[in-house]
Enzyme design. Structure first.
Site, mmCIF file in Angstrom:
data_model
loop_
_atom_site.group_PDB
_atom_site.id
_atom_site.type_symbol
_atom_site.label_atom_id
_atom_site.label_comp_id
_atom_site.label_asym_id
_atom_site.label_seq_id
_atom_site.Cartn_x
_atom_site.Cartn_y
_atom_site.Cartn_z
ATOM 1 N N ASP A 28 12.447 -4.531 53.663
ATOM 2 C CA ASP A 28 12.326 -3.669 52.377
ATOM 3 C C ASP A 28 11.271 -2.368 53.018
ATOM 4 O O ASP A 28 10.269 -2.332 52.666
ATOM 5 C CB ASP A 28 11.456 -4.241 51.104
ATOM 6 C CG ASP A 28 11.585 -3.377 49.885
ATOM 7 O OD1 ASP A 28 12.183 -2.198 50.053
ATOM 8 O OD2 ASP A 28 11.049 -3.722 48.773
ATOM 9 N N HIS A 45 15.266 4.021 51.519
ATOM 10 C CA HIS A 45 13.853 4.441 51.794
ATOM 11 C C HIS A 45 13.259 4.097 52.826
ATOM 12 O O HIS A 45 13.436 2.753 53.408
ATOM 13 C CB HIS A 45 12.983 4.074 50.432
ATOM 14 C CG HIS A 45 12.730 2.543 50.211
ATOM 15 N ND1 HIS A 45 11.660 2.136 50.711
ATOM 16 C CD2 HIS A 45 13.486 1.819 49.638
ATOM 17 C CE1 HIS A 45 11.692 0.797 50.376
ATOM 18 N NE2 HIS A 45 12.844 0.761 49.652
ATOM 19 N N GLU A 68 9.768 5.825 47.579
ATOM 20 C CA GLU A 68 10.695 5.039 46.839
ATOM 21 C C GLU A 68 9.953 4.041 46.123
ATOM 22 O O GLU A 68 10.108 3.807 44.747
ATOM 23 C CB GLU A 68 11.716 4.380 47.493
ATOM 24 C CG GLU A 68 12.944 3.590 46.648
ATOM 25 C CD GLU A 68 12.580 2.421 46.420
ATOM 26 O OE1 GLU A 68 13.356 1.670 45.653
ATOM 27 O OE2 GLU A 68 11.576 1.566 46.901
ATOM 28 N N GLU A 69 8.924 3.410 46.692
ATOM 29 C CA GLU A 69 8.170 2.359 46.017
ATOM 30 C C GLU A 69 7.211 2.579 45.021
ATOM 31 O O GLU A 69 6.784 1.727 44.238
ATOM 32 C CB GLU A 69 7.701 1.768 47.209
ATOM 33 C CG GLU A 69 8.387 1.167 48.359
ATOM 34 C CD GLU A 69 9.189 -0.156 47.841
ATOM 35 O OE1 GLU A 69 9.146 -0.476 46.625
ATOM 36 O OE2 GLU A 69 9.480 -0.974 48.869
HETATM 37 N N1 BES Z 1 14.039 -2.876 47.672
HETATM 38 C C1 BES Z 1 13.221 -3.074 46.370
HETATM 39 C C2 BES Z 1 14.121 -3.691 45.183
HETATM 40 C C3 BES Z 1 15.411 -3.960 45.412
HETATM 41 C C4 BES Z 1 15.867 -4.998 44.698
HETATM 42 C C5 BES Z 1 16.289 -2.815 45.748
HETATM 43 C C6 BES Z 1 17.296 -5.202 44.614
HETATM 44 C C7 BES Z 1 17.739 -2.991 45.427
HETATM 45 C C8 BES Z 1 18.028 -4.209 44.921
HETATM 46 C C9 BES Z 1 12.900 -1.554 46.095
HETATM 47 O O1 BES Z 1 12.271 -1.026 46.993
HETATM 48 C C10 BES Z 1 11.760 -1.834 44.995
HETATM 49 O O2 BES Z 1 10.917 -2.407 44.987
HETATM 50 N N2 BES Z 1 11.967 -1.185 43.692
HETATM 51 C C11 BES Z 1 11.418 -1.485 42.544
HETATM 52 C C12 BES Z 1 11.705 -0.397 41.659
HETATM 53 C C13 BES Z 1 11.024 0.872 42.014
HETATM 54 C C14 BES Z 1 11.399 1.977 40.875
HETATM 55 C C15 BES Z 1 9.821 1.182 42.172
HETATM 56 C C16 BES Z 1 11.403 -2.718 41.882
HETATM 57 O O3 BES Z 1 12.468 -3.322 42.127
HETATM 58 O O4 BES Z 1 10.668 -3.179 41.373
HETATM 59 ZN ZN ZN Z 2 13.118 -1.292 48.658
#
Ligand code: BES
Ligand code: ZN
Length: 407
Positions: free
Chosen positions: A236, A216, A270-271
């Site tokens: 990130d 993303h 994505e976030e």
């Molecule tokens: N990069 C982050 C988190 C992540 C952690 C990715 C470990 C891969 C491995 C990602 O962008 C994020 O913040 N994801 C959210 C969930 C999403 C469905 C909004 C999270 O981890 O809460």
């Molecule tokens: Zn991320």
């Protein structure tokens, strides 16, 4: 359970949702007795549920069934689930038949995508892999991270989130301008302004087989985000985006012409729930596209663990994960790997997994050791020592992945 965790469990149908159901289904159903008439149950419950007068199965999907039941009998249905099948809640309720169907399809896709072997994972391209790996360059990756993190934020609903994607598109166009077989396009999304960016190297022999490498490009500050907040998102996920940008640069500049089609995808939004990748993966599934492998790069530059690369083992394809470990052992002998789990649908790989495609995500650290500054104004490259040394390892791995999967 925190609101965010609840949201996470709901983002993807399948394994996470069944544990969610176990704890929370009673409350989910209570307020929705008449608004959510479509239910999905395990087929093992179908026989006992027939005793209910308003219960009608409308679609049989093998392991599961879609049925309708009147709100007045939902309590009884839960009771049956509890007593006869030792389940709490025991079913999922939906507002529309379409939602119930996509839930069932996502669950099927999930199962398939994690266990089926989709490709030949033999390693026999040493010379080519070593040549391309030697071309990967730390400074190129660093510069892309610095540029992407210089935008105020890359939030999916902010002006700068649109501008950053326009910059990325023009950057990829410059890197590939000498190649007539490479095109760079926006993938527009109907519900928000930030587009995803997709670069395609058309395959020379098996162009209908597609290798996807992506991550993303959006960033966020705070867990729910605000258009005005500063969110450099250097790790990130400018890091992952810069990592596969380097793969594109090396392949394009060195004249690599893949047999299969290779697509680079910088996902929007994505976030806020994997929205961009979900939109793309669903459209690929609808068009019956043959994606033979998906590599997700999300957070590659914070070196937080003793092992170099963590292979996330949930919502991913097991055989392809083993392939990645073999690639490290074979071509990146100085590096070590370990397995780790996210515990939920933590990034865009899960969007592909739920559409039935094989996806993997090599990650910067063990989940517990990952960069803790993400989603803040302090997610800068300085937190990773000011260089892209760690991300460089992932660019090399991704190059090996593309070349071996292609041949
Ligand atoms: N990069 C982050 C988190 C992540 C952690 C990715 C470990 C891969 C491995 C990602 O962008 C994020 O913040 N994801 C959210 C969930 C999403 C469905 C909004 C999270 O981890 O809460
Ligand atoms: Zn991320």
């Amino acid at each position: 359970m925190k609101m965010m965790d609840l949201f996470k469990s709901m983002t993807i149908a399948g394994v996470a949702l069944s544990s969610y159901a176990h704890v929370h289904n009673h409350s989910l159903i209570k307020g929705s007795e008449n608004t959510h008439p479509f239910i999905v149950i395990g087929s093992d419950m179908a026989q006992t549920s027939k005793s209910l007068s308003t219960f009608t199965v409308i679609e049989d999907h093998g392991d599961s069934q879609i049925a309708i039941v009147d709100g007045s009998e939902k309590g009884e249905l839960s009771h049956i689930a509890h007593v006869d099948h030792k389940r709490c809640g025991g079913y999922f309720a939906f507002e529309t038949l379409e939602n119930a169907q996509s839930f069932v399809n996502d669950s099927k896709g999930n199962k398939n995508a994690q266990n089926v072997v989709f490709a030949d994972y033999n390693l026999d391209q040493r010379e080519l892999v070593e040549e391309k790996i030697s071309l990967a360059d730390e400074l190129s990756i660093r510069n892309t991270i610095l540029k992407l993190s210089s935008f105020h934020n890359r939030y999916y609903k902010s002006e700068t989130g649109v501008q950053s994607q326009a910059w990325l598109k023009s950057h990829w166009e410059k890197l590939t301008e000498h190649r007539k077989d490479i095109k760079v396009e926006f993938f527009n999304h109907s519900s928000w302004d930030q587009p995803s960016v997709v670069a395609t190297i058309e395959g020379t022999e098996k162009s209908d087989e597609i290798i996807v490498i992506g991550g993303h490009a959006d960033s966020i500050a705070g867990w729910w985000g605000q258009a005005g907040k500063k969110a450099p998102g250097a790790d990130d996920n400018a890091s992952g985006t810069a990592t596969f940008t380097e793969v594109l640069r090396v392949l394009a500049e060195s004249g690599y012409q893949p047999k299969k089609t290779v697509q680079f995808m910088a996902y929007a939004a994505e976030e806020v729930g994997l929205l961009g990748s979900k939109d793309i993966a669903r459209s690929y599934k609808r068009a019956n596209k043959n994606v033979v492998g998906v590599l997700q790069l999300d957070m590659t530059n914070f070196n937080g663990s003793s092992s170099d690369i963590s292979i996330i083992n949930d919502y991913t394809n097991e055989a392809q994960n083993t392939f990645l470990k073999n690639l490290i052992d074979t071509y990146l002998k100085d590096l070590t790997w370990a397995s780790s789990s996210c515990g939920y649908a933590c990034s865009d790989h899960a969007s592909w997994t739920s559409q039935g495609y094989p996806a993997s995500i090599p990650f910067e650290a063990q989940k517990n050791d990952m960069n803790s500054r993400i989603h803040t104004a302090n997610d800068t490259i300085e937190q990773s020592g000011g260089t892209a040394e760690h991300a460089l390892k992932f660019a090399k791995l991704a190059l090996a992945y593309v070349i071996e999967l292609d041949n």
